[in-house]
Design a protein around this motif. Structure first.
Motif, PDB file in Angstrom:
ATOM      1  N   TYR A 113       0.850  -1.178   0.000  1.00 54.69           N
ATOM      2  CA  TYR A 113       0.000   0.000   0.000  1.00 54.69           C
ATOM      3  C   TYR A 113       0.895   1.241   0.000  1.00 54.69           C
ATOM      4  O   TYR A 113       1.966   1.251   0.614  1.00 54.69           O
ATOM      5  CB  TYR A 113      -0.923   0.034   1.218  1.00 54.69           C
ATOM      6  CG  TYR A 113      -1.908  -1.105   1.263  1.00 54.69           C
ATOM      7  CD1 TYR A 113      -3.165  -0.982   0.688  1.00 54.69           C
ATOM      8  CD2 TYR A 113      -1.582  -2.317   1.878  1.00 54.69           C
ATOM      9  CE1 TYR A 113      -4.075  -2.037   0.724  1.00 54.69           C
ATOM     10  CE2 TYR A 113      -2.490  -3.363   1.918  1.00 54.69           C
ATOM     11  CZ  TYR A 113      -3.732  -3.221   1.345  1.00 54.69           C
ATOM     12  OH  TYR A 113      -4.623  -4.254   1.381  1.00 54.69           O
ATOM     13  N   ARG A 114       0.415   2.312  -0.705  1.00 57.63           N
ATOM     14  CA  ARG A 114       1.186   3.558  -0.788  1.00 57.63           C
ATOM     15  C   ARG A 114       0.320   4.714  -0.310  1.00 57.63           C
ATOM     16  O   ARG A 114      -0.849   4.836  -0.685  1.00 57.63           O
ATOM     17  CB  ARG A 114       1.649   3.816  -2.225  1.00 57.63           C
ATOM     18  CG  ARG A 114       2.486   5.096  -2.380  1.00 57.63           C
ATOM     19  CD  ARG A 114       2.958   5.291  -3.818  1.00 57.63           C
ATOM     20  NE  ARG A 114       3.863   4.235  -4.220  1.00 57.63           N
ATOM     21  CZ  ARG A 114       3.627   3.399  -5.228  1.00 57.63           C
ATOM     22  NH1 ARG A 114       2.488   3.489  -5.911  1.00 57.63           N
ATOM     23  NH2 ARG A 114       4.495   2.468  -5.558  1.00 57.63           N
ATOM     24  N   ASN A 171     -13.501  -1.052   8.230  1.00 61.45           N
ATOM     25  CA  ASN A 171     -14.375   0.116   8.197  1.00 61.45           C
ATOM     26  C   ASN A 171     -14.290   0.882   6.879  1.00 61.45           C
ATOM     27  O   ASN A 171     -15.146   1.698   6.570  1.00 61.45           O
ATOM     28  CB  ASN A 171     -14.062   1.065   9.362  1.00 61.45           C
ATOM     29  CG  ASN A 171     -12.599   1.466   9.406  1.00 61.45           C
ATOM     30  OD1 ASN A 171     -11.875   1.377   8.414  1.00 61.45           O
ATOM     31  ND2 ASN A 171     -12.142   1.907  10.575  1.00 61.45           N
ATOM     32  N   GLY A 172     -13.244   0.656   6.086  1.00 65.22           N
ATOM     33  CA  GLY A 172     -13.139   1.257   4.757  1.00 65.22           C
ATOM     34  C   GLY A 172     -12.725   2.713   4.734  1.00 65.22           C
ATOM     35  O   GLY A 172     -12.639   3.300   3.652  1.00 65.22           O
ATOM     36  N   VAL A 173     -12.464   3.348   5.896  1.00 62.88           N
ATOM     37  CA  VAL A 173     -12.101   4.768   5.886  1.00 62.88           C
ATOM     38  C   VAL A 173     -10.711   4.993   5.306  1.00 62.88           C
ATOM     39  O   VAL A 173     -10.343   6.124   4.982  1.00 62.88           O
ATOM     40  CB  VAL A 173     -12.171   5.352   7.314  1.00 62.88           C
ATOM     41  CG1 VAL A 173     -13.578   5.265   7.859  1.00 62.88           C
ATOM     42  CG2 VAL A 173     -11.201   4.632   8.245  1.00 62.88           C
ATOM     43  N   TRP A 174      -9.923   3.931   5.157  1.00 57.12           N
ATOM     44  CA  TRP A 174      -8.548   4.072   4.671  1.00 57.12           C
ATOM     45  C   TRP A 174      -8.471   4.180   3.155  1.00 57.12           C
ATOM     46  O   TRP A 174      -7.406   4.528   2.618  1.00 57.12           O
ATOM     47  CB  TRP A 174      -7.727   2.862   5.114  1.00 57.12           C
ATOM     48  CG  TRP A 174      -8.261   1.563   4.572  1.00 57.12           C
ATOM     49  CD1 TRP A 174      -9.197   0.766   5.141  1.00 57.12           C
ATOM     50  CD2 TRP A 174      -7.897   0.940   3.330  1.00 57.12           C
ATOM     51  NE1 TRP A 174      -9.442  -0.326   4.353  1.00 57.12           N
ATOM     52  CE2 TRP A 174      -8.661  -0.232   3.225  1.00 57.12           C
ATOM     53  CE3 TRP A 174      -7.008   1.268   2.301  1.00 57.12           C
ATOM     54  CZ2 TRP A 174      -8.568  -1.092   2.134  1.00 57.12           C
ATOM     55  CZ3 TRP A 174      -6.914   0.415   1.214  1.00 57.12           C
ATOM     56  CH2 TRP A 174      -7.687  -0.742   1.132  1.00 57.12           C
ATOM     57  N   THR A 175      -9.542   3.897   2.432  1.00 55.03           N
ATOM     58  CA  THR A 175      -9.457   3.776   0.973  1.00 55.03           C
ATOM     59  C   THR A 175      -9.090   5.083   0.285  1.00 55.03           C
ATOM     60  O   THR A 175      -8.506   5.066  -0.802  1.00 55.03           O
ATOM     61  CB  THR A 175     -10.785   3.254   0.416  1.00 55.03           C
ATOM     62  OG1 THR A 175     -11.866   4.097   0.873  1.00 55.03           O
ATOM     63  CG2 THR A 175     -11.042   1.831   0.892  1.00 55.03           C
ATOM     64  N   ASP A 176      -9.433   6.230   0.882  1.00 53.86           N
ATOM     65  CA  ASP A 176      -9.036   7.517   0.308  1.00 53.86           C
ATOM     66  C   ASP A 176      -7.619   7.904   0.690  1.00 53.86           C
ATOM     67  O   ASP A 176      -7.018   8.775   0.062  1.00 53.86           O
ATOM     68  CB  ASP A 176      -9.992   8.627   0.766  1.00 53.86           C
ATOM     69  CG  ASP A 176     -11.385   8.482   0.173  1.00 53.86           C
ATOM     70  OD1 ASP A 176     -11.486   7.927  -0.938  1.00 53.86           O
ATOM     71  OD2 ASP A 176     -12.352   8.902   0.822  1.00 53.86           O
ATOM     72  N   VAL A 177      -7.102   7.262   1.730  1.00 53.06           N
ATOM     73  CA  VAL A 177      -5.795   7.645   2.274  1.00 53.06           C
ATOM     74  C   VAL A 177      -4.675   6.803   1.683  1.00 53.06           C
ATOM     75  O   VAL A 177      -3.616   7.327   1.339  1.00 53.06           O
ATOM     76  CB  VAL A 177      -5.818   7.516   3.821  1.00 53.06           C
ATOM     77  CG1 VAL A 177      -4.480   7.946   4.414  1.00 53.06           C
ATOM     78  CG2 VAL A 177      -6.950   8.352   4.401  1.00 53.06           C
ATOM     79  N   TRP A 178      -4.915   5.503   1.536  1.00 49.01           N
ATOM     80  CA  TRP A 178      -3.897   4.588   1.028  1.00 49.01           C
ATOM     81  C   TRP A 178      -4.375   3.984  -0.287  1.00 49.01           C
ATOM     82  O   TRP A 178      -5.546   3.666  -0.443  1.00 49.01           O
ATOM     83  CB  TRP A 178      -3.613   3.458   2.023  1.00 49.01           C
ATOM     84  CG  TRP A 178      -3.045   3.911   3.327  1.00 49.01           C
ATOM     85  CD1 TRP A 178      -3.731   4.296   4.434  1.00 49.01           C
ATOM     86  CD2 TRP A 178      -1.659   4.035   3.663  1.00 49.01           C
ATOM     87  NE1 TRP A 178      -2.872   4.650   5.445  1.00 49.01           N
ATOM     88  CE2 TRP A 178      -1.586   4.497   5.003  1.00 49.01           C
ATOM     89  CE3 TRP A 178      -0.475   3.786   2.970  1.00 49.01           C
ATOM     90  CZ2 TRP A 178      -0.384   4.715   5.654  1.00 49.01           C
ATOM     91  CZ3 TRP A 178       0.723   4.001   3.621  1.00 49.01           C
ATOM     92  CH2 TRP A 178       0.777   4.466   4.938  1.00 49.01           C
TER      93      TRP A 178
END
Length: 240
Positions: free
Chosen positions: A85-86, A107-114
């Protein structure tokens, strides 16, 4: 049989013809029926038992470590479950350094971040030496082992005041966070503007305080339009 008595060869004409004779090209009519044995082969009814899959080519970076989360910046690469992941660029890079945005969470909140780059493999070990050392590091056991005698006066009961402490029943919540680090060049750029930097506008919808989220809703913002940095009708208007 012998050669013909009258060969068919003629003397060349002294007067060439006005209309030269050209041979008609040889053409072949298409076959009325297809070949009984076509060269094409039917697909195999038995697929291969070992499908060819592309092996991962990237070497896995260090695994995601929540204890050093504050050091993750844009472009940082981590490994979770043999997947690379980047950290995304601005403005999402700020959240890479915040707890709760670990890649591949439910929770899926990471999809915009990584961003998920793809599978990776562990770094291979070095090849074994073809010429082993003549002096191996393993040594023979000592001839006189060290035996530590037990204490002469062991205690018969545990101490009444052990030094180990039970975990607190009231942990700190939410966990403390550090303010984001602003690049000096970017800070210099911000200083040239006549208005302060809109930190609230670049805060994720889920991280907004309730009163600020209410104001955003009154401007007809939704979570999608807010996080995608779209403009409300009011912000896109001009005033004279």
């Amino acid at each position: 049989s012998g050669p013909t008595q009258s060969p068919t060869t003629n003397e060349p004409s002294m007067q060439p013809t006005d209309m030269p004779i050209t041979a008609s090209p040889t053409t072949h009519e298409p076959s009325a029926s297809p070949s009984a044995s076509p060269t094409t082969k039917e697909p195999s009814k038995q697929p291969t038992r070992s499908p060819i899959t592309a092996a991962p080519t990237a070497i896995c970076p260090d695994a995601y470590d929540s204890s050093i989360v504050s050091f993750y910046v844009a472009g940082s690469e981590v490994e979770v479950g043999h997947v690379l992941y980047r950290c995304n660029d601005y403005p999402w890079a700020f959240y890479c350094s915040q707890p709760g945005f670990e890649p591949h969470q439910g929770n899926g909140v990471w999809t915009d971040v990584w961003s998920e780059v793809g599978p990776c493999m562990s770094s291979p070990t070095k090849s074994p030496s073809l010429n082993p050392t003549s002096n191996p590091t393993s040594s023979s056991p000592t001839s006189s082992p060290i035996n530590t005698p037990p204490t002469a006066n062991p205690t018969s009961s545990p101490t009444a005041n052990p030094t180990s402490l039970a975990p607190t029943s009231k942990p700190t919540f939410p966990p403390p966070t550090q303010p984001p680090t602003i690049d000096p060049e970017f800070a210099t750029l911000l200083s040239k503007f006549p208005y302060s930097y809109p930190y609230t506008r670049y805060t994720r919808w889920l991280e907004l305080e309730s009163d600020k989220k209410s104001i955003a809703k009154s401007l007809e913002y939704t979570r999608s339009s807010w996080d995608n940095l779209e403009l409300s009708d009011l912000e896109s208007s001009t005033f004279e």
